[in-house]
Design an enzyme around this catalytic site. Structure first.
Site, PDB file in Angstrom:
ATOM      1  N   CYS A 204       0.867  -1.178   0.000  1.00  0.00           N
ATOM      2  CA  CYS A 204       0.000   0.000   0.000  1.00  0.00           C
ATOM      3  C   CYS A 204       0.904   1.228   0.000  1.00  0.00           C
ATOM      4  CB  CYS A 204      -0.908  -0.008   1.233  1.00  0.00           C
ATOM      5  SG  CYS A 204      -1.984   1.443   1.322  1.00  0.00           S
TER       6      CYS A 204
ATOM      7  N   GLU B 134      -3.994   1.136  -5.864  1.00  0.00           N
ATOM      8  CA  GLU B 134      -3.047   0.106  -6.256  1.00  0.00           C
ATOM      9  C   GLU B 134      -2.928   0.113  -7.770  1.00  0.00           C
ATOM     10  OE1 GLU B 134      -0.250  -1.427  -5.840  1.00  0.00           O
ATOM     11  OE2 GLU B 134      -1.037  -2.027  -3.885  1.00  0.00           O
TER      12      GLU B 134
END
Length: 354
Positions: free
Chosen positions: A2, A127
């Site tokens: 992340c 992402e």
């Protein structure tokens, strides 16, 4: 992994979105530490400051460990034992920590052993997916599925039982498990609180985008157990660290690739087939204006109750020809929201990048 998040809610709205009940079952809102350090952003990157939820006991000895505070912290954990004079001299990345190795690494094992568990608050995270035959990666915005609710029309009073459930009835924040630490510069100065996001193997729904994802705490019970280090041991708390399938996502514009870009366009859905922004329609333009207007850099005391609580609720479900199936049936929420008539025409100013 992340490496980018969004947390654009104004401070008051963020506080109400974190309403909880303490150990005695009392209705509470978390208190802030250093609230002026919080700055809403659609595009938060490592080394920036993000709102973090943690137990009050970390700051006040003898307090109830079930009580919560929100504190802005630096993303990228700086260990308490770090001896250099500036965090930039840290020779390894602490943006994320892998769940399978965190008990082997001193940077994470030591604070975790001290109960320094926290919850990172966000609208969602970004992402990037590798696409075959294309050098550029496709970004996605990933978040909890949203449930459409009736608007309360008012903030509600925390001491009024009939209004408690209406304290927050809009966007459900993504709650990610993290570890924090407190570093004191060797030659003196302000204490630096910083955190890392725990990551796990991706769930099946996200595996086609990336093989890693944050450890997401799904629901009040999980958040409570992770934060209450005085009552829940490390061994018990670590049982909460696993992938979840309760997730939704949609593709977004490559504008998010640059961390200096901090506008609603970062999380606005795009159509991968025609490669154009959905904001092309008039109603979508209003959505972007709305998002920007509802996210001032600093809290505006003149903001009306209607504005503070009126957060859009949308999901990836409305996208057609999507490459991966999305989770849960929150279909059409954004599409219906976009069609809603707006009587006002706000002027947009977005916050600066952090």
């Amino acid at each position: 992994m992340c490496g980018r998040t969004s947390c654009h809610l104004p401070r008051d709205a963020l506080t109400r979105a974190c309403a909880y009940r303490d150990r005695q079952g009392q209705q509470r809102l978390p208190e802030w530490r250093d609230p002026d350090k919080y700055c809403p952003s659609y595009n938060k990157s490592p080394q920036s400051s993000s709102p973090v939820l943690l137990s009050r006991l970390h700051f006040e000895k003898g307090s109830d460990s079930s009580e919560r505070v929100i504190a802005p912290m630096r993303w990228g954990l700086v260990p308490s034992w770090f001896k250099e004079d500036h965090p930039s001299k840290l020779q390894f990345s602490t943006t994320n920590c892998r769940s399978d190795t965190m008990m082997e690494k001193r940077s994470f094992k030591v604070p975790l052993g001290k109960g320094r568990r926290c919850v990172i608050l966000a609208d969602g995270f970004y992402e990037w997916q590798r696409c075959q035959g294309i050098s550029q990666k496709q970004p996605y915005f990933i978040y909890f599925p949203q449930i459409k609710t009736e608007k309360s029309g008012s903030i509600g009073l925390i001491d009024s039982p009939e209004n408690w459930e209406k304290v927050w009835d809009n966007w459900r924040l993504l709650t990610m498990a993290g570890i924090f630490d407190c570093w004191e510069p060797p030659e003196g100065g302000d204490l630096l609180y910083s955190y890392t996001i725990i990551t796990v193997d991706s769930c099946k729904g996200l595996n086609g985008i990336h093989h890693r994802m944050p450890a997401i705490l799904d629901g009040e019970e999980e958040v409570s157990k992770w934060l209450d280090f005085d009552e829940v041991s490390t061994q018990e708390a670590l049982k909460l660290i696993h992938p979840t399938e309760n997730i939704a996502f949609h593709p977004v514009s490559p504008v998010v690739n640059n961390s200096r870009n901090n506008t609603p366009e970062c999380l606005a859905p795009v159509d991968l087939v025609v490669k154009k922004e959905l904001k092309a329609s008039g109603s979508s333009q209003k959505m972007l204006q709305w998002l920007a207007t509802k996210s001032p850099k600093k809290e505006n005391p003149k903001t009306t109750k209607k504005e503070e609580s009126d957060v859009p609720q949308w999901s990836s479900q409305f996208l057609q020809n999507r490459p991966f199936p999305t989770k849960r049936n929150s279909a059409g929420l954004l599409e219906r929201w976009l069609k809603r008539e707006e009587e006002e025409e706000p002027v947009a100013k977005w916050p600066h990048s952090q």
